[in-house]
Design a protein around this motif. Structure first.
Motif, PDB file in Angstrom:
ATOM      1  N   VAL A  93     -14.177  12.537  28.008  1.00  0.00           N
ATOM      2  CA  VAL A  93     -13.025  11.626  28.084  1.00  0.00           C
ATOM      3  C   VAL A  93     -11.900  12.371  28.803  1.00  0.00           C
ATOM      4  O   VAL A  93     -11.432  13.410  28.340  1.00  0.00           O
ATOM      5  CB  VAL A  93     -12.567  11.173  26.679  1.00  0.00           C
ATOM      6  CG1 VAL A  93     -11.407  10.206  26.794  1.00  0.00           C
ATOM      7  CG2 VAL A  93     -13.717  10.522  25.932  1.00  0.00           C
ATOM      8  N   THR A  94     -11.501  11.855  29.956  1.00  0.00           N
ATOM      9  CA  THR A  94     -10.445  12.499  30.732  1.00  0.00           C
ATOM     10  C   THR A  94      -9.076  11.993  30.285  1.00  0.00           C
ATOM     11  O   THR A  94      -8.937  10.877  29.790  1.00  0.00           O
ATOM     12  CB  THR A  94     -10.639  12.245  32.231  1.00  0.00           C
ATOM     13  OG1 THR A  94     -10.638  10.815  32.466  1.00  0.00           O
ATOM     14  CG2 THR A  94     -11.966  12.817  32.702  1.00  0.00           C
ATOM     15  N   ASP A  95      -8.083  12.823  30.500  1.00  0.00           N
ATOM     16  CA  ASP A  95      -6.735  12.565  29.974  1.00  0.00           C
ATOM     17  C   ASP A  95      -5.937  11.675  30.905  1.00  0.00           C
ATOM     18  O   ASP A  95      -6.064  11.744  32.133  1.00  0.00           O
ATOM     19  CB  ASP A  95      -6.003  13.893  29.766  1.00  0.00           C
ATOM     20  CG  ASP A  95      -4.633  13.697  29.143  1.00  0.00           C
ATOM     21  OD1 ASP A  95      -4.535  12.952  28.151  1.00  0.00           O
ATOM     22  OD2 ASP A  95      -3.653  14.281  29.650  1.00  0.00           O
ATOM     23  N   ILE A  96      -5.098  10.813  30.327  1.00  0.00           N
ATOM     24  CA  ILE A  96      -4.045  10.107  31.044  1.00  0.00           C
ATOM     25  C   ILE A  96      -2.732  10.414  30.336  1.00  0.00           C
ATOM     26  O   ILE A  96      -2.719  10.831  29.173  1.00  0.00           O
ATOM     27  CB  ILE A  96      -4.290   8.576  31.094  1.00  0.00           C
ATOM     28  CG1 ILE A  96      -4.236   7.976  29.679  1.00  0.00           C
ATOM     29  CG2 ILE A  96      -5.597   8.249  31.777  1.00  0.00           C
ATOM     30  CD1 ILE A  96      -4.207   6.469  29.678  1.00  0.00           C
ATOM     31  N   ASN A  97      -1.652  10.208  31.037  1.00  0.00           N
ATOM     32  CA  ASN A  97      -0.337  10.570  30.484  1.00  0.00           C
ATOM     33  C   ASN A  97       0.156   9.453  29.564  1.00  0.00           C
ATOM     34  O   ASN A  97       0.921   8.578  29.966  1.00  0.00           O
ATOM     35  CB  ASN A  97       0.660  10.820  31.623  1.00  0.00           C
ATOM     36  CG  ASN A  97       1.922  11.488  31.117  1.00  0.00           C
ATOM     37  OD1 ASN A  97       1.913  12.151  30.077  1.00  0.00           O
ATOM     38  ND2 ASN A  97       3.011  11.322  31.830  1.00  0.00           N
ATOM     39  N   ASP A  98      -0.295   9.480  28.308  1.00  0.00           N
ATOM     40  CA  ASP A  98       0.074   8.440  27.344  1.00  0.00           C
ATOM     41  C   ASP A  98       0.832   8.998  26.148  1.00  0.00           C
ATOM     42  O   ASP A  98       1.041   8.285  25.163  1.00  0.00           O
ATOM     43  CB  ASP A  98      -1.178   7.693  26.859  1.00  0.00           C
ATOM     44  CG  ASP A  98      -2.195   8.624  26.221  1.00  0.00           C
ATOM     45  OD1 ASP A  98      -2.066   9.849  26.407  1.00  0.00           O
ATOM     46  OD2 ASP A  98      -3.105   8.127  25.547  1.00  0.00           O
ATOM     47  N   ASN A  99       1.239  10.249  26.212  1.00  0.00           N
ATOM     48  CA  ASN A  99       1.990  10.844  25.106  1.00  0.00           C
ATOM     49  C   ASN A  99       3.251  11.504  25.644  1.00  0.00           C
ATOM     50  O   ASN A  99       3.200  12.292  26.597  1.00  0.00           O
ATOM     51  CB  ASN A  99       1.146  11.900  24.373  1.00  0.00           C
ATOM     52  CG  ASN A  99       0.028  11.284  23.565  1.00  0.00           C
ATOM     53  OD1 ASN A  99       0.229  10.778  22.466  1.00  0.00           O
ATOM     54  ND2 ASN A  99      -1.170  11.302  24.129  1.00  0.00           N
ATOM     55  N   SER A 100       4.377  11.155  25.038  1.00  0.00           N
ATOM     56  CA  SER A 100       5.642  11.777  25.401  1.00  0.00           C
ATOM     57  C   SER A 100       5.760  13.124  24.684  1.00  0.00           C
ATOM     58  O   SER A 100       5.165  13.332  23.631  1.00  0.00           O
ATOM     59  CB  SER A 100       6.817  10.878  24.993  1.00  0.00           C
ATOM     60  OG  SER A 100       6.738   9.627  25.604  1.00  0.00           O
ATOM     61  N   MET A 149     -10.586   4.428  23.769  1.00  0.00           N
ATOM     62  CA  MET A 149     -10.736   5.802  23.297  1.00  0.00           C
ATOM     63  C   MET A 149      -9.401   6.534  23.370  1.00  0.00           C
ATOM     64  O   MET A 149      -8.501   6.128  24.104  1.00  0.00           O
ATOM     65  CB  MET A 149     -11.786   6.528  24.150  1.00  0.00           C
ATOM     66  CG  MET A 149     -13.187   5.964  23.984  1.00  0.00           C
ATOM     67  SD  MET A 149     -14.356   6.632  25.188  1.00  0.00           S
ATOM     68  CE  MET A 149     -13.854   5.737  26.650  1.00  0.00           C
ATOM     69  N   ASP A 150      -9.299   7.591  22.596  1.00  0.00           N
ATOM     70  CA  ASP A 150      -8.090   8.420  22.561  1.00  0.00           C
ATOM     71  C   ASP A 150      -8.516   9.876  22.745  1.00  0.00           C
ATOM     72  O   ASP A 150      -9.142  10.466  21.870  1.00  0.00           O
ATOM     73  CB  ASP A 150      -7.339   8.238  21.243  1.00  0.00           C
ATOM     74  CG  ASP A 150      -5.968   8.913  21.252  1.00  0.00           C
ATOM     75  OD1 ASP A 150      -5.676   9.658  22.229  1.00  0.00           O
ATOM     76  OD2 ASP A 150      -5.193   8.704  20.310  1.00  0.00           O
ATOM     77  N   TYR A 170     -17.691  13.005  23.638  1.00  0.00           N
ATOM     78  CA  TYR A 170     -18.623  12.326  22.742  1.00  0.00           C
ATOM     79  C   TYR A 170     -20.047  12.754  23.095  1.00  0.00           C
ATOM     80  O   TYR A 170     -20.441  12.741  24.265  1.00  0.00           O
ATOM     81  CB  TYR A 170     -18.502  10.803  22.887  1.00  0.00           C
ATOM     82  CG  TYR A 170     -17.209  10.236  22.347  1.00  0.00           C
ATOM     83  CD1 TYR A 170     -17.067   9.908  21.002  1.00  0.00           C
ATOM     84  CD2 TYR A 170     -16.122  10.027  23.187  1.00  0.00           C
ATOM     85  CE1 TYR A 170     -15.890   9.385  20.503  1.00  0.00           C
ATOM     86  CE2 TYR A 170     -14.937   9.506  22.701  1.00  0.00           C
ATOM     87  CZ  TYR A 170     -14.822   9.186  21.365  1.00  0.00           C
ATOM     88  OH  TYR A 170     -13.652   8.657  20.879  1.00  0.00           O
ATOM     89  N   ASN A 171     -20.804  13.139  22.073  1.00  0.00           N
ATOM     90  CA  ASN A 171     -22.228  13.393  22.213  1.00  0.00           C
ATOM     91  C   ASN A 171     -22.950  12.234  21.538  1.00  0.00           C
ATOM     92  O   ASN A 171     -23.035  12.161  20.311  1.00  0.00           O
ATOM     93  CB  ASN A 171     -22.605  14.731  21.575  1.00  0.00           C
ATOM     94  CG  ASN A 171     -22.040  15.904  22.346  1.00  0.00           C
ATOM     95  OD1 ASN A 171     -22.082  15.917  23.567  1.00  0.00           O
ATOM     96  ND2 ASN A 171     -21.485  16.874  21.636  1.00  0.00           N
ATOM     97  N   GLU A 197      -9.450   7.902  29.249  1.00  0.00           N
ATOM     98  CA  GLU A 197      -9.285   7.436  27.878  1.00  0.00           C
ATOM     99  C   GLU A 197      -8.793   5.989  27.791  1.00  0.00           C
ATOM    100  O   GLU A 197      -8.873   5.384  26.738  1.00  0.00           O
ATOM    101  CB  GLU A 197      -8.338   8.363  27.113  1.00  0.00           C
ATOM    102  CG  GLU A 197      -6.954   8.498  27.698  1.00  0.00           C
ATOM    103  CD  GLU A 197      -6.092   9.438  26.865  1.00  0.00           C
ATOM    104  OE1 GLU A 197      -6.169   9.355  25.625  1.00  0.00           O
ATOM    105  OE2 GLU A 197      -5.355  10.253  27.436  1.00  0.00           O
ATOM    106  N   ASN A 198      -8.300   5.420  28.897  1.00  0.00           N
ATOM    107  CA  ASN A 198      -7.883   4.018  28.891  1.00  0.00           C
ATOM    108  C   ASN A 198      -8.979   3.119  29.441  1.00  0.00           C
ATOM    109  O   ASN A 198      -8.706   2.026  29.923  1.00  0.00           O
ATOM    110  CB  ASN A 198      -6.597   3.843  29.695  1.00  0.00           C
ATOM    111  CG  ASN A 198      -6.759   4.226  31.164  1.00  0.00           C
ATOM    112  OD1 ASN A 198      -7.728   4.896  31.522  1.00  0.00           O
ATOM    113  ND2 ASN A 198      -5.836   3.811  32.012  1.00  0.00           N
ATOM    114  N   PHE A 199     -10.229   3.591  29.393  1.00  0.00           N
ATOM    115  CA  PHE A 199     -11.362   2.783  29.841  1.00  0.00           C
ATOM    116  C   PHE A 199     -11.401   1.504  29.006  1.00  0.00           C
ATOM    117  O   PHE A 199     -11.374   1.561  27.777  1.00  0.00           O
ATOM    118  CB  PHE A 199     -12.651   3.575  29.662  1.00  0.00           C
ATOM    119  CG  PHE A 199     -13.664   3.339  30.749  1.00  0.00           C
ATOM    120  CD1 PHE A 199     -13.278   3.235  32.064  1.00  0.00           C
ATOM    121  CD2 PHE A 199     -15.007   3.232  30.450  1.00  0.00           C
ATOM    122  CE1 PHE A 199     -14.212   3.043  33.055  1.00  0.00           C
ATOM    123  CE2 PHE A 199     -15.952   3.036  31.428  1.00  0.00           C
ATOM    124  CZ  PHE A 199     -15.547   2.943  32.744  1.00  0.00           C
TER     125      PHE A 199
END
Length: 811
Positions: free
Chosen positions: A442-449, A410-411, A418-419, A358-360
């Motif tokens: 979209v794969t997840d990254i640790n961006d939310n506490s 992206m988030d 996305y299609n 998602e941080n692409f």
């Protein structure tokens, strides 16, 4: 011989132009190769790895592959040698027909750089086709009065090869009446004509048989012959004549089969059979002949196969009109095919990425897309777009290539997949379009506490709660997924009254449930302020804090404490003075008491429990004031003993009593005289009873002293064992106190002795009361064993004993 010299001169010019054209193309940045046709599969065309600046082994590592469009793959890459090789047998005539130059264009994609390299391979013709005539034999009829010099066009031969390998010359068999003349057509083709050299004589020779041979310029030379039969007939002096030298028509490519496209018309002024005209195709390509039908009597031309603009834009043909005496005329017909929008754009996904984090970053390439439309003009002009408000955009490259790139960050928490619909549309009428779909994860990254449900929490717990009880639960949610969303809970380290917070409460790291590690005392502290931390399992981990207030609720666990009147230290009761002449309502004294509880548990009420003379004194219910209820009578004793009870309003209520003496006298000397005038009794029974009481008190004191000594020895032994375990590196040093929650601790019991001794003035009448002992549960933790002085327990026992000494009431 002159014809051959001219042909060789033309060949040199053609070769010179070809060389200059190839030189210009080489400077345009394209990679060019050449390969002869009809080579075996795997034939090396060129070292593509070297031309790309790569090593052979890098072709596979960097994802180098051939990208072609709308055509069978003719070439392949050899990853071992780095060469471009043929994928099968290549027939130049099938691929490029009779084009002077046969070029196969494609692109080489270096996938890791998303870069295209255009490549052109020229297919070199070899002499693998023999010149061909459409007919094996042709027959002409000539009137015997035909004048010398008359020319009869002969069928042209066709050679599918090009250049020197194509048809180069014609040769006619020897005959005294006929000769061969080859004319150069407008398009450079050779048109053989039979020329009458001398007059014919039917009576001398009615039929002439000739042989026309076509030769190509290959090595070895290939040839094919056409038999010509010339029949001499009687005179017919008027050949047919067409109304037009050339006919034109334009038809759409989707015209139905069997439609009349054009009608040619030729007239002959002769009569009879000499004036009857028939029509036939002359010098027409065999593919064109398969598409059209010519009515030999009416001259109508119709289509018997579908027309295809993408194959032929103009169909050329030659029509021959011949009368009954074989006189003929020819006209040219051009059928122009109009393009219609019958081909939708073709969309090819050359390279695509199926999953991105998602941080692409914006501008990163997702896919490489190729669009092609076989139509022409506006029908072949294409546009490419994507639908919806998506964080992507299309960037146009050369040669109708597009690349799909990210337009903004992206988030995943908003959209995890996305299609993408890619639409390619042409500009024809009606517009034709093609859609293709790209699925992007979209794969997840640790961006939310982790986020708690509330900004702060508060809870209430009654004091004297059981140890290990669950007191509250907090919950935090993380918008991420998988490990990034797994939340663990912990307490922020803190101290309460100098004691670590971890000795009061603990928290389950997985569920967020808080447990009490000890029984809380409202009189010790009324609230606990702590902070709970929620951390996820991402890399790096993110966390958030929330404050939690734990309020301790009071319970009625403290009896009222009487501050006044205070008991004398010698064991006697207090004495209050009141004048003998006191009026009703006179304030004798005031009982003052406090309760360590709070609220309703600390509301106190006072009442007179016992009095020597009932009705003489009254106690204020809420004030504790002791007042005279009536005037003192002569029969009333001068010394009055009162017992006042103080009771709280808790559930159940707790109470305490105080005993004091009210001396009725006008002055202190009078009180002393009254007390000294009392003679002690000589009753021996009372003296014996007093002796027994003294012995009993001494025995109880000895038992208590022995208990203290035993307890002191036990504490000393336990302290010594702890020191030995610590010296040997015992494994309990770092174990949190919370690990002992739910385990029954050591139960130590302390017995509080209280006795009440009532003595008369001469100490001969006495009474002693021993109430039942009270027990308290105690949890002995490792920390208390390590940090508390082992003498603290005996000292506390001694202090408890001092506070529970007997109260002596003088009657």
């Amino acid at each position: 011989m002159t014809i051959r010299v001219k042909v060789l001169g033309c060949r040199r010019l053609v070769l010179l132009f070809l060389f200059l054209w190839m030189l210009l193309e080489a400077q345009a940045g394209k990679i060019r190769y050449s390969v002869p046709e009809e080579t075996d599969k795997g034939f090396s065309v060129g070292n593509i790895a070297k031309d790309l600046g790569l090593q052979p082994q890098e072709l596979a590592e960097r994802g180098v592959r051939i990208v072609s469009r709308g055509r069978t793959q003719l070439f392949a890459l050899n990853p071992r040698s780095g060469s471009l090789v043929t994928a099968g047998r290549i027939d130049r005539e099938e691929l490029c027909a009779q084009s002077l130059q046969c070029l196969v264009s494609f692109n080489v994609l270096v996938e890791d750089k998303m870069k295209l390299f255009p490549v052109e391979v020229e297919i070199i013709d070899i002499n693998d086709n023999t010149p061909q005539f459409q007919l094996e034999e042709v027959e002409f009829k000539m009137n015997e009065i035909t004048t010398p010099g008359t020319r009869i066009p002969l069928p042209s031969g066709q050679d599918l090869d090009v250049g020197m390998n194509s048809l180069q010359m014609y040769q006619l068999s020897s005959n005294p009446h006929f000769s061969l003349d080859v004319q150069q057509g407008p398009d450079g083709s050779q048109q053989p004509e039979l020329v009458l050299q001398s007059p014919l004589d039917r009576e001398e020779d009615a039929v002439h048989r000739l042989l026309l041979t076509a030769f190509d310029g290959g090595n070895p030379v290939r040839s094919e012959s056409l038999r010509i039969r010339v029949q001499v007939v009687d005179a017919n002096d008027n050949p047919p004549a067409f109304t037009q030298a050339q006919y034109h028509t334009s038809v759409p490519e989707n015209v139905p089969l069997g439609t009349r496209l054009l009608t040619v018309k030729a007239t002959d002024p002769d009569e009879g059979a000499n004036g009857e005209v028939t029509y036939l195709f002359h010098n027409i390509d065999h593919k064109v002949a398969q598409v059209f039908h010519l009515d030999s009597y009416t001259g109508e031309i119709s289509n018997k196969e579908p027309l295809d603009f993408e194959e032929y834009t103009i169909y050329p043909m030659e029509i021959q009109a011949q009368d009954g005496s074989s006189l003929m005329a020819r006209a040219k017909v051009l059928v122009k095919v109009l393009d219609i929008n019958d081909n939708a754009p073709e969309v090819t996904i050359t390279s695509v990425t199926t999953a991105v984090p998602e941080n692409f970053p914006p501008g990163a390439i997702i896919a490489l897309i190729s669009v092609h439309d076989q139509d022409s003009g506006d029908n072949g002009h294409t546009t490419c777009s994507i639908s919806g408000n998506l964080p992507f955009k299309l960037e146009k490259l050369d040669d109708n290539y597009y690349r799909l790139v990210t337009e903004r960050t992206m988030d995943r928490e908003l959209t995890s997949q996305y299609n993408i619909t890619v639409t390619a549309a042409d500009q024809g009428t009606p517009t034709l379009s093609t859609e293709t779909y790209i699925s992007l994860q979209v794969t997840d990254i640790n961006d939310n506490s982790p986020v708690f449900l509330q900004d702060s929490y508060s809870t209430y717990i009654p004091e004297n709660n059981p140890r290990g009880a669950s007191i509250f639960s907090v919950t935090a949610h993380d918008a991420d997924s998988n490990e990034n969303a797994r939340v663990t809970y912990s307490l922020v380290e803190d101290t309460i009254q100098g004691v670590p917070l971890s000795s009061f409460v603990s928290i389950n790291s997985d569920t967020g449930v808080l447990y009490a590690l000890r029984s809380f005392d409202y009189e010790q502290f009324r609230d606990l302020q702590l902070r709970v931390t929620a951390s996820d399992s991402g890399d790096p981990p993110l966390s958030s804090n929330v404050s939690l207030s734990i309020f301790v609720l009071d319970q009625n666990d403290n009896t009222p404490e009487i501050l006044y009147p205070a008991l004398p230290t010698d064991g006697s009761t207090g004495v209050e003075l009141a004048p003998r002449s006191a009026e009703p309502g006179y304030l004798v004294t005031k009982v003052v008491a406090v309760d360590r509880d709070s609220g309703q548990n600390a509301w106190l009420s006072y009442r007179l429990l016992k009095a020597s003379e009932p009705g003489l004194f009254a106690v204020g219910l809420h004030t504790g004031e002791v007042r005279t209820a009536r005037a003192l009578l002569d029969r009333d004793a001068l010394k009055q003993s009162l017992v006042v009870a103080v009771q709280d309003h808790g559930q159940p209520p707790l109470s305490a009593t105080v005993t004091f003496t009210v001396a009725m006298a006008d002055s202190i000397p009078d009180v002393l005289a009254d007390l000294g005038s009392m003679e002690p009794s000589t009753n021996l029974d009372n003296s014996s009873l007093t002796l027994y009481l003294v012995v009993a008190v001494a025995a109880v004191s000895c038992v208590f002293l022995a208990f203290v000594i035993v307890l002191l020895a036990l504490r000393l032994w336990r302290w010594h064992r702890t020191r030995v375990l610590q010296a040997s590196g015992g494994g309990l040093t770092g174990v949190p106190v919370s690990h002992f929650v739910g385990v029954d601790g050591v139960r130590a019991f302390l017995q509080t002795y209280s006795h009440e001794v009532s003595l008369t003035a001469d100490s001969q009448v006495s009474q002693v009361t021993f109430p039942q002992p009270n027990y308290a549960d105690t949890l002995i933790s490792q920390e208390s064993c390590e940090k508390k002085d082992f003498l603290s327990a005996p000292q506390s026992l001694l202090e408890d004993r001092k506070q529970t000494f007997s109260q002596v009431n003088f009657v």
